[in-house]
Write an enzyme that holds these catalytic residues in place. Structure first.
Site, mmCIF file in Angstrom:
data_model
loop_
_atom_site.group_PDB
_atom_site.id
_atom_site.type_symbol
_atom_site.label_atom_id
_atom_site.label_comp_id
_atom_site.label_asym_id
_atom_site.label_seq_id
_atom_site.Cartn_x
_atom_site.Cartn_y
_atom_site.Cartn_z
ATOM 1 N N GLY A 25 0.825 -1.193 0.000
ATOM 2 C CA GLY A 25 0.000 0.000 0.000
ATOM 3 C C GLY A 25 0.862 1.246 0.000
ATOM 4 O O GLY A 25 2.092 1.182 -0.179
ATOM 5 N N VAL A 30 3.240 -5.689 3.148
ATOM 6 C CA VAL A 30 2.897 -6.728 4.108
ATOM 7 C C VAL A 30 3.436 -8.068 3.609
ATOM 8 O O VAL A 30 3.274 -8.421 2.436
ATOM 9 C CB VAL A 30 1.371 -6.832 4.309
ATOM 10 C CG1 VAL A 30 1.048 -7.781 5.457
ATOM 11 C CG2 VAL A 30 0.774 -5.454 4.577
ATOM 12 N N ASP A 159 -6.698 6.686 9.060
ATOM 13 C CA ASP A 159 -6.720 6.031 7.750
ATOM 14 C C ASP A 159 -7.727 4.877 7.730
ATOM 15 O O ASP A 159 -7.413 3.770 7.303
ATOM 16 C CB ASP A 159 -5.324 5.532 7.398
ATOM 17 C CG ASP A 159 -5.192 5.185 5.901
ATOM 18 O OD1 ASP A 159 -6.030 5.670 5.113
ATOM 19 O OD2 ASP A 159 -4.268 4.437 5.537
#
Length: 916
Positions: A25, A30, A159
């Protein structure tokens, strides 16, 4: 040249085995990894180098500690964090000021989370586009609970978006709090310098889009409003081909109402989402908890209803007919809905006595609570007869009969989850906290033992609050670590917090406080601020219930239900109390069955205080004979002790003011002899072994108790024997007549865990614990030969069980007598039997051998004792000479049906009229 994955695998090789990249992202990448130490799969998030440079390693590691302390069932927990370095010449200096420019190390800032097997909300939206309304509301409420918890710990997410909401077994988990706190600490200026901003355009609040430095919790509320909008309508409230185009709409345009896009959306959900999307933070919900409440029932959204939507739409002048027409349709649709709702008269208050079939009758009231009503007012749960004893019954109010809930034998004090899909209750006669889906399935045991009969409540924050031996505790609804939310204050002699309720904003925990030495007239309702831990005393009462939109209903000792205005933000009563209902049934320790649904429906049990002195005997087969002892007008019996010869019974009588006195009555007939006249608290009589004396402990207002003896024939006034700086609630003379076994209230100075104490006047300056343990020991009983001590031990791990030890050398051995729960052990006069009540309320007879050592020969169940009184851990029965009959106290004031069950529909109309 090695890849980033290779370098990361090398840097973390001693702790994690990196398997593959899961996704990337704007802030981090990740990776799926194997935790080598704990042999589990984890997700490792590695911050982008430019973001790591902005934050810096030191700040990152410092701020991530706060995130690690966010423990909530809907927040993805943090396992680990750190800085990983491996030799490289390509990325030296990525840590900014914390690493020299000529560094030869490649550094990573990372944190580790559980690997969630499921999907993100984005994955589900991509697949389904729109969610069922119930699913969307449930996910939004769960996320709101997580946000509200974080906000109360001064953490703003910044977020919130579908990608950061994970779905595991259908439940929402909010991720990425780790980046939020560290970035907010770094400051927006340095973020801007790198061309980065925290947040995603479609879900950024106007103030965040404008780059304001001070971002509050209301910004997260806005983002969650955007996510909820997308779950319901299939797209965010604002879209555009570029981020700049989206920002322009966020700052200048008004979101379109949801109902024209999807007509099945309830008006209060539409209004709640649009309120969360207000441009000005001050016009949104103040907290995520308020947003959650408005989504579920609209009580907090009353001022944000369809009229607000209509005004908002009308304030935007149409630029062309095609653009204006959908808005006009929306305004007219919502306005019509509001007009029809407001124009019709208020629903009338209806009072109903619910008929319960004989095989589904309400169980008698003791010290726990019996009733639960769903938040939508459609279903009730209560304890009634079952094959193995008391079990819970579910009654849909559209049906004439109830259905049993499987697996709830021995259950008590039920309560609904916020969405009414699950039920919490206390199993094994109150010792296990369990959660069970009402759609079926196996119950989940959250706490195996150590609870009391003080009930529980399911908060919208994802926690269950319940009564334990050290105060009101809480535990995540899916299981986890129990923590104390409202501890007992031993300095003030607190001995019991019970019957909790929680305010809709999630801030106030309301409960009954009981202190050592107090009679029920002095019980008070208090509230603990869950944000600050500060406790406030509210008013004297037995059970308190919050009533929307801003009242506190509470029950008094006289059985009256009063209502007072209550401010859930200030946690204060703000006006006078008004009585609205009379004749509420009350039980031991201030128990009273009163529940209020969010719809405003009231459910309670009607009853009255018994004025006749009644006793009964029951034989081994369960056949009961009522003893005709006449009417005294002196109150009701709460404890009894049978004389050694079985001809007389000593009773603690409680009058209508809560005062207690000791009386003696001959079972063969004749008047009742009163032995004490001082009033106050004279606790639980006990006979001397020769039957000449009655011993009892009297408690004064300073929580000091005095041990007295008084002739059983009333020929002399009571004589003090000793004084103690703690409250003694049980007394038993030793076989040699020279000492006493005493049991104090838990939390007392000498015995924090309610150990059984030995005190010998003239020998011991203070009572001494016979066998100190971390658990609560109660109900001491000595065998006829004085060699064996039976007692009940209750602990968080063991539950309540009956044990036997040698006496007086109690540390030389211990034998467990019960294994499925047990209390109130009593020896048979032969010395070859030991009786106790098991977890479901059956009388158990245990044949024992006491020479040369203790041994259990056999056991069998005799009869049910659930219709007979039990006061806490003290004896509610006695064994008559011959061991063939038992003297019992039937429940006072209620017949075998347990009292009338009363439903008052739309009761809040009465409440509102009382304060006009």
């Amino acid at each position: 040249m090695s890849t980033t994955l290779d370098r990361l695998a090398t840097a973390l090789a001693d702790r994690y085995r990196i398997e593959r990249e899961l996704g990337a992202g704007g802030m981090a990448t990740v990776y799926l990894a194997q935790d080598l130490k704990h042999d589990r799969k984890v997700a490792i998030k590695v911050l982008r180098p430019e973001l790591a440079a902005v934050i810096g390693a030191e700040r990152f590691l410092s701020e991530i500690k706060t995130t690690a302390n966010l423990q909530h069932p809907h927040i993805l927990p943090l396992f680990d964090s750190g800085v990983a370095r491996v030799g490289s010449q390509e990325f030296g200096g990525v840590l900014g000021d914390s690493t020299p420019p000529d560094s030869q190390l490649h550094s990573f800032l990372y944190y580790v989370m559980p690997y969630v097997e499921g999907e993100s909300l984005r994955d589900r939206l991509t697949r389904e586009k729109q969610l069922p309304i119930a699913d969307a509301v449930r996910v939004a409420v769960e996320v709101a609970g997580a946000l509200d918890y974080a906000h109360r710990h001064s953490v703003i997410h910044r977020d919130i978006k579908p990608e950061n909401i994970l779905l595991h077994d259908g439940r929402a988990l909010v991720a990425d709090f780790g980046i939020a706190l560290a970035v907010s600490s770094a400051g927006s200026t340095r973020m801007t310098e790198t061309g980065m901003s925290l947040g995603t355009p479609h879900y950024m609040s106007p103030e965040q889009a404008m780059g304001e430095r001070e971002i509050t919790a209301r910004s997260d509320v806005y983002a969650l409003g955007c996510v909820t909008y997308e779950m319901l309508c299939g797209e965010p409230p604002f879209g555009g081909p570029t981020a700049q185009a989206v920002f322009a709409k966020v700052l200048t345009e008004t979101p379109r109402p949801l109902i024209p896009k999807r007509h099945t959306i309830p008006p209060h959900v539409d209004a709640a989402v649009l309120t969360a999307l207000e441009k000005l933070p001050a016009d949104r919900f103040a907290t995520a908890a308020e947003f959650a409440t408005a989504l579920q029932d609209g009580t907090m959204a009353g001022r944000h209803d369809g009229k607000t939507v209509a005004r908002r739409a009308a304030a935007s002048p149409p630029r062309r007919l095609a653009a204006w027409l959908p808005w006009a349709v929306a305004v007219l649709t919502i306005a019509a809905s509001v007009w029809s709702r407001w124009s019709r008269p208020a629903l009338p208050v209806t009072r109903l006595a619910l008929a319960l079939p004989e095989d589904q009758r309400l169980a008698p009231l003791n010290t726990g609570l019996r009733l639960a009503i769903s938040h939508d007012g459609r279903r009730i749960v209560y304890p009634g007869p079952g094959e193995g004893g008391i079990q819970l019954w579910l009654r849909d109010l559209s049906q004439l009969t109830a259905t049993p809930i499987p697996g709830t034998t021995g259950a008590s004090s039920p309560f609904f989850s916020p969405d009414d899909s699950r039920l919490g209750y206390f199993g094994r006669n109150g010792f296990e906290l369990r959660v069970q889906s009402l759609d079926g399935g196996v119950p989940l045991t959250l706490v195996p033992s150590g609870n009391t009969s003080g009930g529980g409540v399911w908060g919208s924050d994802g926690y269950i609050y319940f009564d334990t031996i050290d105060g009101l505790s809480r535990i995540p609804e899916s299981g986890g670590t129990r923590t104390v939310a409202a501890p007992l204050d031993s300095a003030k002699q607190d001995v019991g917090h019970a019957y909790p309720d929680i305010t809709p904003n999630g801030r106030g925990l309301i409960y009954r406080l009981r202190r050592a030495g107090e009679d029920p007239r002095s019980y008070r309702l208090v509230v603990t601020d869950l944000r600050t831990g500060v406790q406030k005393e509210l008013i004297q009462g037995l059970v308190g219930r919050y009533v929307a939109p801003g009242f506190l209903a509470y029950v008094t000792l006289a059985g009256d239900l009063l209502v007072a205005p209550f401010d859930q933000d200030k946690l204060e009563i703000t006006g006078r109390s008004v009585p609205l209902v009379q004749g509420i049934a009350t039980g031991g320790l201030g128990a009273a069955d009163v529940v209020v649904a969010r719809t405003g429906d009231l459910l309670y049990v009607a009853g009255k205080v018994q004025s006749a002195l009644t006793l009964a005997t029951v034989d081994r087969g369960g056949r009961t004979t009522q003893l005709d002892l006449g009417t005294t007008g002196n109150g009701v019996p709460s404890a009894l002790a049978l004389a050694p010869d079985g001809r007389r019974v000593a009773l603690t009588m409680v009058d209508n003011r809560g005062s207690q006195d000791i009386w003696v009555k001959a079972l063969a007939g004749g008047p009742v002899a009163r032995l004490t006249f001082a009033g106050g608290i004279n606790i639980r009589p006990a006979w001397s072994r020769d039957g000449r004396w009655i011993f009892y402990s009297r408690q004064d207002s300073t929580a000091i108790s005095t041990l007295y003896k008084v002739p059983a024939d009333g020929s002399a006034l009571p004589t003090p024997i000793g004084k103690f700086d703690q409250v003694m609630v049980e007394v038993l003379q030793t076989p040699d007549g020279r000492g006493f076994l005493l049991r104090p209230v838990p939390g007392a100075a000498v015995s924090l865990n309610s150990d059984i104490l030995l005190w010998r006047p003239g020998v011991d300056s203070a009572p001494i614990a016979l066998f100190p343990t971390p658990d609560q020991e109660t109900g001491p009983a000595l065998s006829p030969d004085g060699r064996w001590l039976a007692y009940t031990s209750s602990g968080l791990q063991s539950g309540a069980q009956v044990y036997v030890r040698p006496f007086p050398n109690a540390t030389l051995g211990q034998w467990q007598v019960s294994f499925e729960g047990g209390s109130e052990p009593r020896w048979g006069h032969s010395g070859h039997e030991l009786f106790y009540r098991d977890a479901i309320g059956d009388m158990i007879a245990v044949e024992v051998r006491t020479s040369p050592t203790f041994a259990i020969v056999s056991r069998r169940s005799l009869f049910s004792t659930r219709a007979y009184f039990r006061l806490g851990n003290h004896f509610g029965y006695e064994v008559a000479p011959g061991d063939e009959r038992f003297v019992v106290l039937p429940f006072g004031g209620l017949d075998e049906r347990g009292g009338d069950l009363i439903l008052v529909q739309h009761w809040t109309q009465d409440v509102k009229r009382a304060f006009r």
